[in-house]
Design a protein around this motif. Structure first.
Motif, short mmCIF file in Angstrom:
data_model
loop_
_atom_site.label_atom_id
_atom_site.label_comp_id
_atom_site.label_asym_id
_atom_site.label_seq_id
_atom_site.Cartn_x
_atom_site.Cartn_y
_atom_site.Cartn_z
N ARG A 139 -24.81 1.92 75.65
CA ARG A 139 -25.02 0.83 76.98
C ARG A 139 -25.99 1.24 77.79
O ARG A 139 -26.16 2.65 78.44
CB ARG A 139 -23.69 1.10 77.64
N PHE A 140 -27.21 0.83 78.00
CA PHE A 140 -28.14 1.01 79.14
C PHE A 140 -28.01 0.38 80.42
O PHE A 140 -27.44 -0.88 80.53
CB PHE A 140 -29.49 0.69 78.76
N TRP A 141 -28.16 0.97 81.63
CA TRP A 141 -27.54 0.45 82.92
C TRP A 141 -28.72 0.61 83.93
O TRP A 141 -29.55 1.68 83.80
CB TRP A 141 -26.27 0.78 83.25
N ILE A 142 -28.61 -0.17 84.98
CA ILE A 142 -29.52 0.05 85.98
C ILE A 142 -28.50 -0.33 87.20
O ILE A 142 -27.65 -1.24 87.19
CB ILE A 142 -30.77 -0.87 86.09
N ASN A 143 -28.63 0.48 88.29
CA ASN A 143 -28.00 0.31 89.45
C ASN A 143 -29.03 -0.06 90.56
O ASN A 143 -30.18 0.32 90.97
CB ASN A 143 -27.63 1.69 90.20
N LEU A 144 -28.81 -1.32 90.88
CA LEU A 144 -29.69 -1.97 91.88
C LEU A 144 -29.16 -1.86 93.12
O LEU A 144 -28.17 -2.74 93.65
CB LEU A 144 -29.83 -3.68 91.51
N LYS A 145 -29.97 -1.24 94.01
CA LYS A 145 -29.38 -1.00 95.29
C LYS A 145 -29.50 -2.21 96.25
O LYS A 145 -30.48 -2.97 96.37
CB LYS A 145 -30.40 0.23 95.97
#
Ligand code: ATP
Ligand code: MG
Length: 172
Positions: A139-145
């Protein structure tokens, strides 16, 4: 620019229609709502890299899911595959230039995730990888602030210290 993350994702997913068909894969996008945020459209590149890898490194017929988790401070976008996964000892290294593992004849330059990491730095987002919590794969993830002055976000004031609050003029 104020954009809908769901719409951006739908647009990127559409670009992979044929690669998905070629490998008889299903991509499930669990993002039917609108998720407005001040977002740099360059994050499309991050999603495209995650999806491209999920397709490349998963077997025919595999399932890929994308979902958005809404928290107080950011949206977390997960791209989860059921492919070969990534050994723990290289999870950090694959974001470096030219680092490749588990190639199994799959072509690539090893630049995709290095570019992802660079773009994430520019848009002040965090990216990472973990094991697929529901099974095999990664699982690749990104946190978009979320921006403080984004009128669409909800940040409960009582969870913030006075210093970290935006100036009165920016609050609603
Ligand atoms: P490029 O993206 O430049 O064409 P690449 O896909 O090899 O080449 P990256 O996208 O940077 O390069 O990925 C680095 C390495 O991380 C890959 O070579 C592969 O070993 C591993 N990797 C990336 N995504 C996945 C995934 N979803 N499942 C398993 N391994 C992956
Ligand atoms: Mg790649």
């Amino acid at each position: 620019e104020r954009m809908d993350i769901g719409a951006i994702l739908r647009n990127v997913v559409e670009q992979f229609e044929h690669s998905l068909e070629d490998k008889q894969m299903t991509l499930e996008l669990r993002a039917n709502g609108t998720y407005y945020s001040m977002i740099n459209p360059i994050i499309e590149e991050i999603f495209a890299n995650f999806i491209s890898n999920a397709i490349k490194y998963s077997p025919e017929g595999a399932l890929i899911t994308i979902d958005i988790v809404d928290t107080n401070y950011y949206w977390k976008v997960n791209v989860t595959d059921s492919g070969e996964g990534i050994p723990d000892d290289v999870k950090e290294l694959i974001f470096d230039r030219f680092k490749r593992v588990n190639k199994k004849g799959v072509k690539g330059t090893g630049l995709g995730l290095a570019i992802v990491k660079r773009i994430a730095e520019i848009v002040e987002s965090e990216v990472g990888v973990e094991d697929n919590p529901e099974g095999q794969g990664s699982r690749f993830w990104i946190n978009l602030k979320k921006a403080y002055n984004n009128t669409d976000q909800t940040v409960p004031e009582d969870t913030l210290t006075q210093e970290s609050l935006p100036p009165k003029s920016l609050r609603q």
